[in-house]
Design a protein around this motif. Structure first.
Motif, short mmCIF file in Angstrom:
data_model
loop_
_atom_site.label_atom_id
_atom_site.label_comp_id
_atom_site.label_asym_id
_atom_site.label_seq_id
_atom_site.Cartn_x
_atom_site.Cartn_y
_atom_site.Cartn_z
N TYR A 176 34.56 53.91 15.34
CA TYR A 176 35.39 54.36 16.45
C TYR A 176 35.17 53.45 17.65
CZ TYR A 176 37.72 57.29 19.86
OH TYR A 176 38.56 57.76 20.83
N ASP A 177 36.27 52.91 18.17
CA ASP A 177 36.22 52.02 19.35
C ASP A 177 35.27 50.85 19.11
OD1 ASP A 177 35.65 52.48 22.93
OD2 ASP A 177 37.01 51.16 21.83
N TYR A 178 35.46 50.17 17.97
CA TYR A 178 34.59 49.06 17.59
C TYR A 178 34.79 47.87 18.54
CZ TYR A 178 32.46 45.45 14.65
OH TYR A 178 31.69 44.43 14.16
N LYS A 179 33.70 47.36 19.10
CA LYS A 179 33.75 46.20 19.99
C LYS A 179 33.02 45.00 19.39
CE LYS A 179 34.26 48.78 24.34
NZ LYS A 179 34.41 50.11 23.71
N SER A 180 31.90 45.25 18.76
CA SER A 180 31.14 44.17 18.14
C SER A 180 30.15 44.79 17.16
CB SER A 180 30.39 43.35 19.19
OG SER A 180 29.34 44.11 19.76
N SER A 181 29.43 43.94 16.43
CA SER A 181 28.47 44.46 15.45
C SER A 181 27.33 45.22 16.11
CB SER A 181 27.90 43.28 14.63
OG SER A 181 27.28 42.34 15.49
N SER A 182 27.15 45.02 17.43
CA SER A 182 26.08 45.73 18.14
C SER A 182 26.62 46.79 19.10
CB SER A 182 25.22 44.72 18.92
OG SER A 182 26.03 44.01 19.85
N ASP A 183 27.92 46.93 19.17
CA ASP A 183 28.54 47.89 20.10
C ASP A 183 29.62 48.67 19.36
OD1 ASP A 183 30.25 47.65 23.35
OD2 ASP A 183 29.46 49.36 22.22
N HIS A 184 29.22 49.79 18.75
CA HIS A 184 30.16 50.57 17.96
C HIS A 184 29.61 51.98 17.71
CE1 HIS A 184 27.48 48.55 14.98
NE2 HIS A 184 27.38 49.81 14.54
N LYS A 210 41.97 54.37 17.96
CA LYS A 210 40.73 53.62 18.16
C LYS A 210 39.85 53.60 16.90
CE LYS A 210 40.41 54.02 23.17
NZ LYS A 210 39.53 54.29 24.32
N VAL A 211 40.39 54.09 15.78
CA VAL A 211 39.64 54.04 14.53
C VAL A 211 39.87 52.68 13.88
CG1 VAL A 211 39.40 54.99 12.22
CG2 VAL A 211 39.75 56.52 14.17
N ASP A 212 38.77 51.98 13.55
CA ASP A 212 38.84 50.64 12.96
C ASP A 212 38.11 50.62 11.63
OD1 ASP A 212 38.02 49.61 16.24
OD2 ASP A 212 40.02 49.52 15.34
N PHE A 213 38.60 49.76 10.73
CA PHE A 213 37.87 49.51 9.50
C PHE A 213 37.28 48.11 9.59
CE2 PHE A 213 36.59 49.58 5.19
CZ PHE A 213 36.85 48.32 4.66
N VAL A 214 35.98 48.01 9.33
CA VAL A 214 35.30 46.72 9.37
C VAL A 214 34.80 46.41 7.96
CG1 VAL A 214 33.41 45.38 10.35
CG2 VAL A 214 34.59 47.10 11.76
N PRO A 215 35.35 45.37 7.31
CA PRO A 215 34.90 45.03 5.95
C PRO A 215 33.42 44.66 5.93
CG PRO A 215 36.91 43.81 6.55
CD PRO A 215 36.38 44.44 7.79
N ALA A 216 32.76 44.97 4.82
CA ALA A 216 31.37 44.55 4.66
C ALA A 216 31.31 43.03 4.65
CB ALA A 216 30.80 45.11 3.36
N SER A 217 30.22 42.48 5.13
CA SER A 217 30.08 41.03 5.26
C SER A 217 30.35 40.32 3.93
CB SER A 217 28.67 40.68 5.75
OG SER A 217 28.51 39.29 5.85
#
Length: 590
Positions: A341-349, A368-375
């Motif tokens: 939710y409200d993803y900004k960076s790998s350290s701010d989420h 504000k819902v985001d999907f972030v793929p696994a590395s």
């Protein structure tokens, strides 16, 4: 076209109950003007008569352009009115005969009395009235002729002439599709009928008459508000117009209370000249609690993607008939990616929680819902969700996210960019395996419709098919780059053509592509599930698949080689070069 005081009147329109064609010097034509005063619900009418008189001392004129669009496989029979409408009599005699100057094109033939028409021969008005002049199409194309005319009492042709342009198209069948919920009325849209009519005939729609559906399925109403509040029940002999009253957009279908399924309603569309075309409306009635369609997203590797509120709201309205309120998610496999939710960076989420509602219009907001793929992950990710509408109803659905390599496009083609990144991997693979080549300017033209000849060339290279090809179709030039490939496919029985022709430069429909593809795979001994028991009922346009293509469509969709989009297969739409590349890639890499 009426001009009226919009401060006093909310609407005004004219109609011609006995027809809008007035004979010069003949009987008057009746005209009805229907108008509605502002602040009133009632419609008022005023009757007029319109007479047209001949201008004295004016020479006759035969002038203008006659455009005829013919749907492939349909013969067009000319009417006397086609040419009489371009003749102004004035002080001259009646139109007596015409002459058509020009040669028959390769894509069709003018015929008089069922014989090939000879340029310049006389065609009497009586021949036209008896339907003896026609055009028989063979393939798509456009040709123009010069038409001259003679009149009674005159020995010479008129000084003026008419340009006759004939265009043959392979286009739509006039089918209109709607979907509604059980016990929920669905209003028709006049624009849908106008577009279907024009796509199928090349003409402009004037009005429609309906063949009424069985009462077992439901009824058609005019000006429907509720089952106790409507103006009238639609009748089979009433004309419902595109732009005047009674207005086609005020026609509504109400399913019978216990009916779920598909109902087909036949309609007849007419232009202003009385041309008739028969089409059909397919209304799919679904249960109020039916599941939603799959919401599709694409993401690049290691790149977050945001969900769109409008996608979920659309599903809520289509499935439940009401706007979306909120959504709850079933969390995906973390090895493929995570919802934030409200993803900004790998350290701010902040991670999305499975028991939390994410709302359309309030906090926490669905946008504000985001999907972030696994590395490093690429592939498909499926996420289930439950949606809730503003009335408290619920429905379930699925989100499918395709994560692809992080690149902006093709390595070889400059026009395969971020807009067609979904096809870049497939296009590059085919290029690297010499199945496709670049054009002189280094482009692939991914969004262009693939030509039938180019498609056969790709298949021949992909499956390495060979045969002793010593014959070919009559319309395939020996100098063409696809001559040998089409000859091989003709010898193997993959290409069958029609009347000795293959139409190599014509666009290829999706269903024809599937038929040719399946035959080629079988000739190349490429295994596929040969059971034709695939279920096509999940596709809303399955009824549009031609009988000859049904088996191929079932097999290729069941094998996941060909996939639909938004519950549609679009069998008669053209297949693009990018789509064909992806389909071949799936076969060659499976």
């Amino acid at each position: 076209s009426l001009t009226y005081n919009t401060d006093l009147y909310s609407s005004a329109s004219a109609s011609f109950p006995s027809g809008s064609i007035a004979t010069v010097g003949g009987d008057p034509v009746s005209m009805t003007v229907t108008y509605q005063k502002k602040g009133e619900t009632a419609f008022n009418t005023t009757q007029y008569t319109v007479s047209v008189v001949r201008a004295a001392g004016t020479a006759p004129v035969f002038f203008g352009t006659l455009n005829k669009t013919i749907v492939l496989a349909n013969t067009y029979t000319f009417k006397a009115s086609d040419f009489e409408n371009l003749y102004t009599k004035n002080d001259g005699g009646a139109l007596e005969s015409i002459q058509i100057i020009g040669n028959n094109p390769a894509f069709g033939t003018l015929k008089l009395n069922n014989e090939n028409y000879v340029s310049g021969n006389s065609i009497t008005v009586a021949d036209l009235e008896n339907g003896k002049l026609s055009f028989v199409p063979i393939s798509e194309g456009t040709a123009s002729y010069e038409v001259k005319a003679t009149v009674s009492g005159a020995s010479n042709a008129l000084e003026g002439s008419v340009t006759l342009t004939i265009t043959v198209k392979n286009i739509g069948d006039g089918t209109i599709s709607y979907e509604t919920k059980k016990e929920t009325a669905i209003a028709f849209n006049s624009a849908d009928f106008a577009n279907a009519f024009e796509n199928a005939t090349g003409k402009t729609l004037s009005y429609v008459q309906f063949t009424l559906p069985s009462s077992l399925y439901g009824k058609l109403y005019y000006n429907y508000t509720s089952h106790t509040n409507y103006e009238s029940i639609v009748t089979a002999d009433t004309k419902y117009y595109r732009s005047i009253l009674p207005d086609l957009s005020r026609v509504t279908f109400l399913p019978k209370s216990d009916f779920i399924g598909k109902v087909t309603i036949t309609y007849k569309g007419y232009d202003t000249e009385g041309f008739e075309f028969i089409g059909k409306i397919i209304v799919t009635v679904v249960n109020q609690n039916s599941n939603s369609d799959v919401i599709l997203y694409q993401s690049l590797k290691d790149t977050p993607i945001s969900f769109k509120v409008s996608d979920f709201n659309k599903e809520s309205e289509e499935v439940t008939g009401a706007a979306l309120s909120s959504v709850k998610f079933t969390l995906p496999d973390s090895s493929k990616g995570i919802l934030y939710y409200d993803y900004k960076s790998s350290s701010d989420h902040t991670a999305v929680l499975a028991d939390t509602n994410y709302y359309k219009e309030k906090f926490p907001n669905l946008s504000k819902v985001d999907f972030v793929p696994a590395s490093g992950y690429t592939g498909d990710v499926t996420i289930s969700y439950t949606g809730y509408n503003i009335n408290g109803g619920s429905f379930t659905g699925t989100i499918k996210i395709t994560v692809t390599e992080n690149k902006s496009g093709s390595k070889y083609f400059k026009d395969v960019n971020k807009n067609t990144v979904w096809a870049a991997e497939a296009i590059d693979y085919l290029y690297e395996h010499n199945i496709i080549t670049a054009s002189k300017n280094g482009k692939f033209h991914p969004n262009a419709s693939i030509k039938r000849g180019d498609f056969i060339l790709m298949l021949c290279r992909a499956f390495d098919l060979k045969a002793d090809a010593r014959g070919n179709f009559t319309d395939v030039s020996e100098n063409s780059y696809y001559y040998h490939s089409i000859g091989v496919f003709k010898k193997l029985g993959i290409c069958k053509g029609s009347k000795g022709r293959f139409n190599p430069n014509a666009a290829l429909s999706r269903q024809d592509a599937m038929v040719l593809l399946l035959r080629a795979m079988e000739a190349a001994n490429i295994s596929i599930n040969t059971s034709a028991d695939g279920n096509l009922s999940s596709y809303s346009d399955a009824n549009q698949i031609s009988d000859y293509a049904t088996d191929a469509v079932k097999k290729l969709t069941k094998a996941n080689i060909v996939r639909g989009c938004n519950k549609k297969l679009s069998p008669k739409s053209s297949v693009s070069r990018a789509e064909m590349a992806v389909i071949l890639y799936r076969i060659l890499t499976k």
